[in-house]
Enzyme design. Structure first.
Site, PDB file in Angstrom:
ATOM      1  N   GLN A 124       0.827  -1.210   0.000  1.00  0.00           N
ATOM      2  CA  GLN A 124       0.000   0.000   0.000  1.00  0.00           C
ATOM      3  C   GLN A 124       0.862   1.262   0.000  1.00  0.00           C
ATOM      4  OE1 GLN A 124      -2.768  -0.315   3.274  1.00  0.00           O
ATOM      5  NE2 GLN A 124      -3.498  -2.305   2.601  1.00  0.00           N
ATOM      6  N   CYS A 125       1.901   1.245  -0.802  1.00  0.00           N
ATOM      7  CA  CYS A 125       2.880   2.325  -0.844  1.00  0.00           C
ATOM      8  C   CYS A 125       2.828   2.997  -2.212  1.00  0.00           C
ATOM      9  CB  CYS A 125       4.275   1.708  -0.597  1.00  0.00           C
ATOM     10  SG  CYS A 125       5.662   2.832  -0.753  1.00  0.00           S
ATOM     11  N   GLY A 126       3.238   4.243  -2.272  1.00  0.00           N
ATOM     12  CA  GLY A 126       3.322   4.924  -3.553  1.00  0.00           C
ATOM     13  C   GLY A 126       4.292   4.248  -4.515  1.00  0.00           C
ATOM     14  N   THR A 144       4.595   0.919  -4.661  1.00  0.00           N
ATOM     15  CA  THR A 144       4.115  -0.446  -4.897  1.00  0.00           C
ATOM     16  C   THR A 144       4.118  -0.827  -6.382  1.00  0.00           C
ATOM     17  OG1 THR A 144       2.844  -0.448  -2.840  1.00  0.00           O
ATOM     18  CG2 THR A 144       2.172  -2.037  -4.519  1.00  0.00           C
TER      19      THR A 144
END
Length: 160
Positions: free
Chosen positions: A36-38, A40
């Site tokens: 759930q990371c930028g 990803t």
């Protein structure tokens, strides 16, 4: 690669025991990941590197980590399904670990010592920090902002 780095135990996302020794003689790209990371979407680029170079001696190893913004909250099954269904990930994934602090996984402790970050700091700043290890155990560190495809030249040099 030296024995210290080769012998560190790691557990795959499916529970299989491994060490870097299982990948001796290969170039190894170790990445701390999150769903759930930028960053990803880099899973796609990591998978592309794996597909492009695996037959020439590159191994990509993903280590999910929930230490940065709690961006990897899922359990192993959830993480595995997410990576496969959203990015077609087929490279080896490992159990969720910590990369900093007193609970840091021994592999990441060694990688940070061998390839410190900016100004010599060992701490990992965010998800998708990358460590490229050659067959001799030399480690190069790349920032989360370094796209996987930008590593192609470095990988090519290792695989010659």
């Amino acid at each position: 690669m030296d024995d210290k780095l080769l012998s560190i135990p790691c557990t795959t996302i499916t529970g299989e025991k491994k060490t870097l020794g299982d990948f001796a003689g290969k170039a190894v790209l170790v990445v701390n990941t999150a769903s759930q990371c930028g960053f990803t979407p880099q899973y796609k680029g990591l998978e592309a590197l794996w597909q492009r170079y695996k037959d020439r001696g590159l191994v990509v190893l993903g280590f999910p980590c929930n230490q940065f913004g709690k961006q990897e909250p899922g359990d192993e099954r959830t993480i595995s399904q997410f990576c496969e269904s959203n990015f077609g990930v087929s490279f080896p994934l490992f159990r969720k670990i910590e990369v900093n602090g007193s609970g840091a996984h021994p592999l990441f402790i060694q990688l940070k010592k061998r390839a410190p970050g900016l100004l010599g700091s060992e701490g990992i700043k965010w998800n998708f920090t990358k460590f490229l290890i050659d067959g001799e155990g030399k480690v190069k560190r790349f920032a989360p902002t370094t796209k996987p495809e930008d590593l192609s030249r470095e990988i090519e040099l290792l695989l010659k």
